[in-house]
Design a protein around this motif. Structure first.
Motif, PDB file in Angstrom:
ATOM      1  N   PHE A  45       0.838  -1.210   0.000  1.00  0.00           N
ATOM      2  CA  PHE A  45       0.000   0.000   0.000  1.00  0.00           C
ATOM      3  C   PHE A  45       0.868   1.254   0.000  1.00  0.00           C
ATOM      4  N   LYS A  46       1.934   1.193   0.825  1.00  0.00           N
ATOM      5  CA  LYS A  46       2.845   2.336   0.903  1.00  0.00           C
ATOM      6  C   LYS A  46       3.523   2.593  -0.439  1.00  0.00           C
ATOM      7  N   GLU A  47       3.897   1.490  -1.135  1.00  0.00           N
ATOM      8  CA  GLU A  47       4.539   1.635  -2.442  1.00  0.00           C
ATOM      9  C   GLU A  47       3.583   2.238  -3.465  1.00  0.00           C
ATOM     10  N   MET A  49       1.007   4.160  -2.792  1.00  0.00           N
ATOM     11  CA  MET A  49       0.815   5.567  -2.423  1.00  0.00           C
ATOM     12  C   MET A  49       1.987   6.419  -2.911  1.00  0.00           C
ATOM     13  N   LEU A  50       3.207   5.861  -2.826  1.00  0.00           N
ATOM     14  CA  LEU A  50       4.382   6.596  -3.289  1.00  0.00           C
ATOM     15  C   LEU A  50       4.334   6.809  -4.800  1.00  0.00           C
ATOM     16  N   LEU A  51       3.939   5.725  -5.539  1.00  0.00           N
ATOM     17  CA  LEU A  51       3.798   5.848  -6.986  1.00  0.00           C
ATOM     18  C   LEU A  51       2.732   6.873  -7.347  1.00  0.00           C
ATOM     19  N   LEU A  52       1.615   6.814  -6.610  1.00  0.00           N
ATOM     20  CA  LEU A  52       0.534   7.770  -6.858  1.00  0.00           C
ATOM     21  C   LEU A  52       0.978   9.194  -6.579  1.00  0.00           C
ATOM     22  N   LYS A  53       1.758   9.357  -5.523  1.00  0.00           N
ATOM     23  CA  LYS A  53       2.275  10.682  -5.185  1.00  0.00           C
ATOM     24  C   LYS A  53       3.191  11.206  -6.285  1.00  0.00           C
ATOM     25  N   ASN A  54       4.088  10.311  -6.776  1.00  0.00           N
ATOM     26  CA  ASN A  54       5.007  10.721  -7.851  1.00  0.00           C
ATOM     27  C   ASN A  54       4.243  11.089  -9.115  1.00  0.00           C
TER      28      ASN A  54
END
Length: 375
Positions: A45-47, A49-54
């Motif tokens: 989930f964290k990964e 979210m990070l991709l979505l943020k980028n």
């Protein structure tokens, strides 16, 4: 008996303890696996979210760039509309020079002798030179009516790509009305962006200091005085445009801002000049109306301008064109008709006409005109 019973109880207790231990170990193992799975889900989930943020950040940057580009283009357009006229004389670099073709104007107009360099106000243009044909269009405000867009569309759209590369169309705004200047700039920027970018279309405006006092010297009514001033200014407008175009091309074609060009007009002009006539012609008429469609050799333009400026207060420019032919080509006492017949190979009239006059509202305020020719 008692010792045996005690042993059984101990054994039973041991079995129960072992079973409980196995159960606890099993539960702990399941719990550990669940914790590991939970941790993996959290990491996944964290990964995400990070991709979505980028991705969101990239989209934000792209949006900022797009908005900045739109803002820049709007600012450029606004600056173009507000600061329409920038003196070419003031924007020349140290190593940049201008043509001295305008220096002859100082001979005819004493007020220009105090001016350093005479040059038009260049609004748009890449200063294309070295082409075969320069096409000049002088335009002024006609009130609520304008034919310039229609004229330009027919002139530039009826050239082939190779013809467009070997020519330059020059629109000369000969009007002090800044609203009309803004209209011309905005219209050409929006509708003829490709031609402006390639250098096949230029827009200039004539500096106000160029014009002398052109009020008529003879006593006349107010209307006739205005008409005479309008005719005088028209001659001067054409002369300035011809001098600007002279260094750019081998030939100069004079047009007006209220005409329609015939299909393949440019191809027919080129073929006729190169293959249909000898090279000793004085000028060629591709239209019989006024000063429309007259083709000159650029090397002769200075002589034409000198003659026009000697008599600019006396006659309209199309009549002066006939006069210069008679002065240079006709014998003393010879009738114009006989002279024209004798010099048909010098003053050439191409048939049929390649340009149609479409303007009804004249450039002279309040006047209408309906002259047309058949294609």
């Amino acid at each position: 008996m008692r010792p045996k019973r005690g042993n059984v109880l101990v054994a039973l207790a041991a079995v129960m303890l072992f079973s409980f231990s196995c159960f606890c170990i099993s539960r702990l193992t399941q719990t550990s696996n669940q914790l590991i799975n939970c941790r993996n889900h959290i990491l996944e989930f964290k990964e995400k979210m990070l991709l979505l943020k980028n991705k969101t950040e990239r989209n934000r940057q792209e949006l900022i760039k797009a908005l900045s580009k739109i803002k820049y283009e709007m600012t450029q357009r606004k600056n173009t509309s507000v600061n329409l006229v920038e003196k070419k004389v003031n924007t020349l670099g140290k190593n940049e020079t201008v043509s001295d073709t305008f220096e002859i104007l100082k001979f005819f107009f004493p007020h220009l002798r105090k001016v350093g360099r005479i040059y038009p106000d260049v609004i748009f243009g890449k200063k294309r030179t070295g082409v075969s044909f320069a096409l000049g269009i002088s335009t002024v405000n006609r009130g609520n009516q304008s034919y310039l867009s229609q004229t330009l569309n027919s002139v530039v759209s009826r050239m082939s790509p190779s013809e467009e590369k070997d020519s330059v169309v020059i629109v000369s705004v000969a009007d002090r009305n800044e609203d009309y200047l803004k209209y011309v700039v905005d219209m050409i920027t929006k509708r003829f962006k490709r031609q402006l970018k390639s250098g096949s279309l230029e827009v200039i405006s004539i500096p106000a200091f160029f014009y002398p006092n052109i009020l008529p010297l003879t006593q006349s009514t107010e209307d006739s005085g205005k008409l005479e001033s309008w005719r005088i200014k028209q001659v001067l407008d054409f002369c300035f445009l011809m001098l600007y175009a002279q260094p750019k091309a081998m030939y100069y074609l004079q047009l007006e801002d209220d005409i329609i060009a015939k299909k393949m007009y440019f191809t027919k002009i080129t073929d006729f000049v190169h293959n249909g006539t000898s090279n000793n012609w004085f000028y060629i008429e591709f239209s019989i109306l006024g000063f429309i469609g007259k083709l000159f050799k650029s090397e002769d333009l200075t002589d034409f301008v000198r003659f026009f400026l000697m008599f600019y207060k006396d006659k309209p420019i199309d009549l002066l064109l006939g006069d210069i032919f008679q002065v240079k080509m006709c014998d003393p006492g010879e009738t114009p008709e006989k002279c024209a017949e004798r010099n048909k190979h010098i003053r050439i009239r191409y048939k049929p006409s390649l340009f149609q006059h479409v303007g009804i509202q004249s450039s002279f305020p309040g006047r209408e005109q309906y002259s047309k020719v058949r294609f």
